[in-house]
Design an enzyme around this catalytic site. Structure first.
Site, PDB file in Angstrom:
ATOM      1  N   LYS A   1      27.944  22.317  13.169  1.00  0.00           N
ATOM      2  CA  LYS A   1      27.196  23.335  13.910  1.00  0.00           C
ATOM      3  C   LYS A   1      25.786  22.833  14.226  1.00  0.00           C
ATOM      4  O   LYS A   1      25.282  23.007  15.327  1.00  0.00           O
ATOM      5  CB  LYS A   1      27.132  24.646  13.114  1.00  0.00           C
TER       6      LYS A   1
ATOM      7  N   GLN B   1      26.709  30.555   5.938  1.00  0.00           N
ATOM      8  CA  GLN B   1      28.102  30.120   5.913  1.00  0.00           C
ATOM      9  C   GLN B   1      28.862  30.837   4.791  1.00  0.00           C
ATOM     10  O   GLN B   1      28.412  30.901   3.655  1.00  0.00           O
ATOM     11  CB  GLN B   1      28.156  28.591   5.721  1.00  0.00           C
TER      12      GLN B   1
ATOM     13  N   ASP C   1      26.356  35.576  13.984  1.00  0.00           N
ATOM     14  CA  ASP C   1      27.750  35.698  13.541  1.00  0.00           C
ATOM     15  C   ASP C   1      28.349  37.038  13.968  1.00  0.00           C
ATOM     16  O   ASP C   1      29.570  37.214  13.916  1.00  0.00           O
ATOM     17  CB  ASP C   1      27.821  35.613  12.006  1.00  0.00           C
TER      18      ASP C   1
HETATM   19  N1  GUN Z   1      33.341  30.968   7.451  1.00  0.00           N
HETATM   20  C1  GUN Z   1      34.469  30.865   8.194  1.00  0.00           C
HETATM   21  N2  GUN Z   1      34.216  31.241   9.477  1.00  0.00           N
HETATM   22  C2  GUN Z   1      32.917  31.573   9.533  1.00  0.00           C
HETATM   23  C3  GUN Z   1      32.077  32.041  10.592  1.00  0.00           C
HETATM   24  O1  GUN Z   1      32.478  32.240  11.746  1.00  0.00           O
HETATM   25  N3  GUN Z   1      30.780  32.269  10.246  1.00  0.00           N
HETATM   26  C4  GUN Z   1      30.306  32.084   8.981  1.00  0.00           C
HETATM   27  N4  GUN Z   1      29.041  32.354   8.755  1.00  0.00           N
HETATM   28  N5  GUN Z   1      31.070  31.663   7.983  1.00  0.00           N
HETATM   29  C5  GUN Z   1      32.363  31.415   8.263  1.00  0.00           C
END
Ligand code: GUN
Length: 299
Positions: free
Chosen positions: A55, A99, A122
């Site tokens: 990311k 995350q 998110d």
């Molecule tokens: N863990 C798995 N998918 C995601 C996501 O889209 N965002 C975040 N923050 N954590 C995740």
């Protein structure tokens, strides 16, 4: 026999990233601002580490300033909440991503609740969840994976309205927001999950199937309605040849050939879309926080 189309998420994501890169270049040239994305990782789950790394790299390449915060596994909930408050107050930061999953001693909902909804790229904060479900899709920040799935569906099907959609999996990250998005597109939505009775019969109704359960190849070819469009969100590691491992989805990809009209591969389907949509949300958040219109052409 029907030839099943492979939905190329990598190519679709590359197009979206190109649009985002053009948008950030225009923002830097005219009002002179650089959108910023803060990624917070607690602990060292290898998959999470790799996601956060990807990311960060993708953000930098698209003209977004990345801020990475890697905290030890033993970080207290209070310390994490304090960091988020700092990021909320930092004007260089337009998007905050924590995350998931978090270590067991930290309540993820408490953490999500303190993120400024305007920086919630998110789309997990109750404010954005409420906007999405109450029809304010244009104002909400929308969770990245389901939005990426919707973009893939929109490029595959001319019209979603009236179709039977089945979503497998009821997570807050994918299943529930996916159901909201498909409902907003006038699909008839079934949200099925681990306690649902007779999954094969439910899946067989689907003109559009989105599988997000995290169970390798749960959905068999015989479950799929002929001519359905299948979006496979699963990313499961299973033993491969010679002691290696390989990634498979929640759908038995080979069995779907000749039955589904189109299906996303794993890898190369939904995965690249998630990151592209995160960058999209960051640029949109950056514009909205400065009272500017959303960039044009950002799907
Ligand atoms: N863990 C798995 N998918 C995601 C996501 O889209 N965002 C975040 N923050 N954590 C995740």
């Amino acid at each position: 026999m029907l030839v099943t189309r492979r939905i190329d998420g990598k190519a679709r994501a590359a197009r979206l990233v190109a649009e985002i890169t053009a948008a950030t270049a225009a923002l830097q040239a005219a009002p002179g601002f650089v959108p910023g994305l803060a990624a917070v990782l607690v602990g060292d789950n290898p998959a999470s580490r790799s996601y956060v790394g990807s990311k960060g790299k993708a953000a930098t390449a698209a003209g977004i300033q990345g801020f990475q915060h890697r905290l030890p596994e033993a970080t207290s909930e209070a310390a994490l909440l304090a960091l988020i408050e700092e990021l909320n107050a930092d004007d260089r930061v337009d998007g905050i991503l924590v995350q998931l999953p978090l270590p067991r001693h930290i309540d993820p909902q408490r953490v999500i609740d303190v993120v400024d909804p305007a920086k919630d790229v998110d789309g997990f904060h109750p404010h954005n969840v409420g906007l999405l479900w109450s029809g304010g899709r244009a104002r909400a920040l929308i969770p990245c994976t389901p939005y990426g799935c919707l973009l893939l569906l929109e490029e595959t099907l001319p019209e979603l309205s009236g179709l039977e959609a089945v979503v497998l999996g009821r997570s807050n990250i994918v299943g529930k927001p996916m159901a909201a998005l498909l409902l907003a597109e006038n699909c008839t939505v079934t949200l099925a999950h681990s306690r649902s009775r007779d999954l094969p019969a439910l899946v067989r109704r689907a003109d559009v199937l989105v599988a997000a359960v995290g169970q390798p190849e749960l959905v068999r070819g015989g479950w799929i309605k002929p001519d359905a469009v299948v979006i496979d969100v699963g990313f499961n590691r299973v033993p491969g040849p010679d002691g290696t491992s390989k990634a498979v989805g929640d759908v038995a990809f080979a069995e779907a050939q000749g039955i589904a009209a189109a299906i996303t591969p794993v890898p190369g389907g939904v995965g690249p879309m998630t990151i592209a949509c995160l960058l999209r949300n960051t640029v949109i958040a950056a514009c909205r926080r400065r009272g500017r219109a959303d960039p044009q052409n950002l799907s």
